[in-house]
Design a protein around this motif. Structure first.
Motif, PDB file in Angstrom:
ATOM      1  N   UNK A 202       1.255  -1.698  -0.434  1.00  0.00           N
ATOM      2  CA  UNK A 202       0.005   0.242   0.222  1.00  0.00           C
ATOM      3  C   UNK A 202       0.955   0.933   0.244  1.00  0.00           C
ATOM      4  N   UNK A 203       0.969   2.017  -0.905  1.00  0.00           N
ATOM      5  CA  UNK A 203       1.942   3.704  -1.422  1.00  0.00           C
ATOM      6  C   UNK A 203       0.398   4.387  -0.942  1.00  0.00           C
ATOM      7  N   UNK A 204       0.387   5.425  -0.255  1.00  0.00           N
ATOM      8  CA  UNK A 204      -0.270   7.077  -0.764  1.00  0.00           C
ATOM      9  C   UNK A 204      -0.151   8.045   0.006  1.00  0.00           C
ATOM     10  N   UNK A 205      -0.339   9.201  -0.141  1.00  0.00           N
ATOM     11  CA  UNK A 205      -0.491  10.257   0.564  1.00  0.00           C
ATOM     12  C   UNK A 205      -1.536   9.967   2.789  1.00  0.00           C
ATOM     13  N   UNK A 206      -0.858  10.603   3.314  1.00  0.00           N
ATOM     14  CA  UNK A 206      -1.409  10.283   4.560  1.00  0.00           C
ATOM     15  C   UNK A 206      -1.435  12.027   4.919  1.00  0.00           C
ATOM     16  N   UNK A 207      -3.069  12.613   5.951  1.00  0.00           N
ATOM     17  CA  UNK A 207      -2.772  14.004   5.898  1.00  0.00           C
ATOM     18  C   UNK A 207      -2.811  13.449   8.211  1.00  0.00           C
ATOM     19  N   UNK A 208      -2.070  14.173   8.412  1.00  0.00           N
ATOM     20  CA  UNK A 208      -1.635  14.423   9.702  1.00  0.00           C
ATOM     21  C   UNK A 208      -1.766  15.281  10.798  1.00  0.00           C
TER      22      UNK A 208
END
Length: 309
Positions: A202-208
């Motif tokens: 799984x590859x992807x951007x995340x918002x923290x």
């Protein structure tokens, strides 16, 4: 003459009596001092700072239920022996009723705490790890079809190719990620989730968000129909072609550990389908094409999984 002798004898006896009293008092005093000295407790710990460099540490001890009543607070410098001495009877006798805190100074560091119980003589608190102040992400990883937790996936968080944090989640697919607050908040973070072949990478951007936040990520495996087998791509930038010919159009490049379901072969080429997530992974689509046999690895674990779609 006799009277003088008697007076001298009386004076000498008085001196002996006073000396005996002083000696007894001295013995009592020494015994009391020894008792006082024996009724203390030594609290010690170690600090592990890794590649971080605090300029000093504030070490404090206080009761868990009355944190404002600090027993002792001392400053230590790197290389000092972290040790304090307290009267034994000052500590709370209840189980885990006392707290020791370590506050690194000279940077953006987190304050650490350890609970401990009252003991005799020496209390070793073990190791305090120095950590940067972080935003906390409560991450859960689940199966996209069933919603069940994914067992112990490995998580890496990147920014500009640099690993900011990595860990292995627990058997419930849950973990707390610590993302340093001194990162560049204008640049997105990317996550990579590896399940050792059970799911595609799984590859992807995340918002923290700042502070504490919660994120749930769903992983989707490839369903197999009768006669199909599951393979894994061996390396990055592997071409996935429209036809079996060498010069056939490249549909796109596959990444290492991507999954591909193979349904037939032609010479040294395999025909199958791959799943691509679209629209920030909220939807997906399947694409069919060809790949070289040497570019994939057979996943025996999934060979018996069949499903009628």
């Amino acid at each position: 003459m006799v009277r003088a002798f008697k007076n001298t004898l009386i004076i000498f006896s008085s001196l002996l009596f006073c000396f005996a009293q002083q000696e007894d008092s001295l013995k009592v005093g020494l015994q009391s001092l020894k008792k006082i000295e024996s009724d203390v407790i030594i609290i010690s710990a170690e600090v592990r700072s890794g590649n971080l460099n605090p300029t000093a540490y504030r070490f404090s001890v206080f009761p868990r239920h009355r944190p404002s009543e600090v027993y002792i607070s001392r400053m230590f410098f790197p290389g000092d022996s972290l040790q304090v001495v307290l009267p034994e009877n000052i500590l709370d006798a209840d189980s885990l009723a006392n707290i020791a805190s370590l506050e690194p100074v000279g940077g953006s560091f987190e304050k650490s705490y350890k609970l401990f119980s009252k003991q005799s003589d020496v209390i070793d608190l073990g190791i305090f790890d120095v950590k940067k102040k972080s935003d906390i992400v409560k991450l859960s990883v689940v199966d996209g079809q069933t919603g069940s937790p994914v067992l112990k996936p490995t998580i890496k968080i990147f920014q500009l190719g640099k690993v900011l944090y990595q860990t292995v989640l627990d058997s419930s697919g849950y973990g707390r990620l610590r993302i340093p607050i001194d990162r560049n908040r204008e640049i997105p973070l990317y996550a990579l989730i590896d399940t050792d072949g059970r799911y595609p990478l799984w590859r992807g951007s995340i918002e923290v968000s700042q502070g504490v936040s919660s994120i749930t990520l769903a992983l989707n495996s490839m369903s197999l129909m009768i006669g199909e087998s599951l393979f894994r791509v061996r390396s990055d930038l592997t071409p996935f072609r429209k036809g079996p010919e060498n010069g056939s159009e490249i549909l796109f490049m596959l990444s290492k550990d991507d999954h591909i379901v193979i349904s037939r072969s032609a010479g040294n080429k395999l025909y199958g389908r791959v799943r691509l997530d679209l629209h920030t992974k909220k939807s997906s689509n399947f694409f069919h094409g060809w790949i070289r046999t040497k570019d994939v690895e057979y996943l025996e674990t999934f060979a018996t999984d069949t499903n009628h779609d």
